[in-house]
Design an enzyme around this catalytic site. Structure first.
Site, PDB file in Angstrom:
ATOM      1  N   ARG A  50      40.383  43.543  33.739  1.00  7.79           N
ATOM      2  CA  ARG A  50      38.800  42.088  33.989  1.00  7.79           C
ATOM      3  C   ARG A  50      39.183  41.362  34.318  1.00  7.79           C
ATOM      4  O   ARG A  50      38.289  39.752  33.563  1.00  7.79           O
ATOM      5  CB  ARG A  50      37.173  42.777  33.453  1.00  7.79           C
ATOM      6  CG  ARG A  50      36.474  43.777  34.119  1.00  7.79           C
ATOM      7  CD  ARG A  50      35.804  44.511  33.451  1.00  7.79           C
ATOM      8  NE  ARG A  50      36.013  45.384  32.321  1.00  7.79           N
ATOM      9  CZ  ARG A  50      35.210  45.963  30.912  1.00  7.79           C
ATOM     10  NH1 ARG A  50      34.287  45.952  32.002  1.00  7.79           N
ATOM     11  NH2 ARG A  50      35.654  45.933  30.154  1.00  7.79           N
ATOM     12  N   ASP A  52      39.244  37.320  34.451  1.00  2.68           N
ATOM     13  CA  ASP A  52      38.660  35.769  34.587  1.00  2.68           C
ATOM     14  C   ASP A  52      39.004  35.583  35.906  1.00  2.68           C
ATOM     15  O   ASP A  52      39.882  35.290  36.238  1.00  2.68           O
ATOM     16  CB  ASP A  52      39.263  35.430  33.407  1.00  2.68           C
ATOM     17  CG  ASP A  52      37.426  36.104  32.531  1.00  2.68           C
ATOM     18  OD1 ASP A  52      36.635  36.263  33.194  1.00  2.68           O
ATOM     19  OD2 ASP A  52      37.853  35.319  31.291  1.00  2.68           O
ATOM     20  N   TYR A 110      51.372  40.086  28.673  1.00  2.00           N
ATOM     21  CA  TYR A 110      50.499  38.453  29.521  1.00  2.00           C
ATOM     22  C   TYR A 110      51.528  37.282  29.023  1.00  2.00           C
ATOM     23  O   TYR A 110      52.150  37.012  28.383  1.00  2.00           O
ATOM     24  CB  TYR A 110      49.515  38.309  28.786  1.00  2.00           C
ATOM     25  CG  TYR A 110      48.020  38.961  29.375  1.00  2.00           C
ATOM     26  CD1 TYR A 110      47.347  38.689  30.474  1.00  2.00           C
ATOM     27  CD2 TYR A 110      48.400  39.749  28.018  1.00  2.00           C
ATOM     28  CE1 TYR A 110      46.143  38.877  30.641  1.00  2.00           C
ATOM     29  CE2 TYR A 110      46.679  40.660  29.102  1.00  2.00           C
ATOM     30  CZ  TYR A 110      46.309  40.646  29.357  1.00  2.00           C
ATOM     31  OH  TYR A 110      44.654  40.967  29.865  1.00  2.00           O
ATOM     32  N   ARG A 198      44.171  33.458  26.047  1.00  2.00           N
ATOM     33  CA  ARG A 198      43.960  32.090  26.341  1.00  2.00           C
ATOM     34  C   ARG A 198      43.524  31.879  25.153  1.00  2.00           C
ATOM     35  O   ARG A 198      43.832  30.525  25.027  1.00  2.00           O
ATOM     36  CB  ARG A 198      42.756  31.810  26.850  1.00  2.00           C
ATOM     37  CG  ARG A 198      43.197  32.410  28.539  1.00  2.00           C
ATOM     38  CD  ARG A 198      41.866  32.511  29.662  1.00  2.00           C
ATOM     39  NE  ARG A 198      41.011  31.702  29.742  1.00  2.00           N
ATOM     40  CZ  ARG A 198      39.949  30.999  30.294  1.00  2.00           C
ATOM     41  NH1 ARG A 198      39.553  32.447  30.872  1.00  2.00           N
ATOM     42  NH2 ARG A 198      40.282  30.559  30.826  1.00  2.00           N
TER      43      ARG A 198
END
Lengths: 245, 245
Positions: A50, A52, A110, A198
């Protein structure tokens, strides 16, 4: 019923993240509408991650079930004809009934892009995190090593995550200076907590600035204290690259 | 009067090229308006390269004259405050009176990005040329070598160029396969004819597809015949990287 797996690339700039929500346009909703239009009936898709608002993906994975007779590998072309150009189905295939985009996932990769220059980038805006002070890459590389392995990453989780355990394993974390003032942070692991990549990126940027010492990372991890880590780096620098099954 | 040199990055997607024209928004006009607003009087700037609609730049160079007392290196910050985020002054400096962004230039470096995959890229749209058939990089590299050196490049010029001589020297032409399906064509030379880089890129793509033989390049150059070369590759893949003085 057949199960179809999709590999999806998107530029997250103009979407309110992956997951369907009221009153905003999301990636999931946009793809569901395209597939529903293609097949002539309402189709729901289940995505792995999911992402952002503003986060990009080269390799989001989703699945849906259908009784359509379209060959598995042809769905990508048919769906792409009905999608806006900032969402592309890169690959489609029929998978076995027990495949689940989220529960079958064994790991993810990522990428986080930092744009490091006194002035912002016109070309990489919305696609990178602009950091003005010159970052010390060697310090960032030293800090990165401490993240590798299995740790309780509670200090690297934003509130809002709904997980029983905060233990995750990071397989690799590579920092590379690329051309055109880009620093790439590439991280692979068996799973990630909410905002974990992040917060790791934000912490590594603080290390590069000299605001956190590289050798302090193990203490920050052990503290399990979110306030000890760096700030959450902005969404626009984050790319979901690949999901492993 | 003082002369100020600007190094400019822009995402060309939303502009009608560099040069001021009626009824459309251009990069030159947008920067002139910002500087004029900053200084409180009408200022004209002279750019080195009249990039076409959709072409991007990391290193466009322009100059203007002013009697403002702002230190040369501070103009970038002051002008950026008045510019949209897809145009950024990366550097500003005071230069001697005899500097001219166009006439003092000794060479240029361009990059052309090809996105080579069956499906388009959501993230690299407007920033690369989407080519579906798998390109043979080795053939493209062999073809690239023939362009290096001083040649009459009349076969690689679109109509609309206004030059006396079509002889130019290419110093280097590098083809590199990058990650994420990107092929980069990087070319440096003492000057380029109208659309020359885009025609070279289009010709190399034809070589990669097998539509032109690599060893045919010398014959195409010698023919001085535009119809022998490949098609003009689209603007969105082209980046003006650097101008040498």
């Amino acid at each position: 019923m057949r199960k179809i797996k999709l590999k999806i690339e998107y530029d997250g700039t103009n979407y309110h993240g992956w997951q369907i929500q009221k009153n905003v346009i999301t990636v999931q909703e946009t793809i569901e509408k395209a597939i529903s239009k293609l097949l002539g009936n309402q189709v729901g898709i289940i995505g792995c991650s999911r992402t952002d608002v503003g986060v990009h993906a080269y390799g989001q994975i989703a699945h849906f079930v259908t009784d359509s007779k379209i060959p598995g590998d042809k769905f990508s072309y048919a769906i792409n004809n009905l999608l806006p150009s900032d969402i592309v189905i890169k690959q489609s295939e029929e998978v076995s009934e027990d495949f689940h985009s989220r529960y079958s996932a064994k790991g993810k990769r990522y990428r986080y892009l930092v744009y490091n220059d006194a002035h912002a980038s016109a070309i990489m805006k919305n696609r990178s995190y602009h950091v003005r002070p010159k970052l010390d890459i060697e310090k960032m590389k030293r800090a990165a090593k401490y993240f590798i392995g299995e740790h309780d990453f509670a200090a690297f989780q934003s509130t809002g995550g709904q997980v029983l355990s905060t233990v995750r394993e990071i397989f690799s974390l590579e920092i590379e200076k690329k051309e055109d003032n880009i620093i790439s942070i590439e991280v692979t692991g068996n799973g990630f907590l909410y905002n974990m990549v992040r917060i790791i990126a934000g912490t590594l940027v603080y290390v590069g600035m000299g605001r956190i010492d590289a050798d302090e990372i193990p203490l920050i991890i052990d503290s399990l204290d979110r306030t000890r880590a760096g700030k959450t780096a902005p969404a626009e620098g984050l790319y979901l690259m690949e999901i492993f099954y």
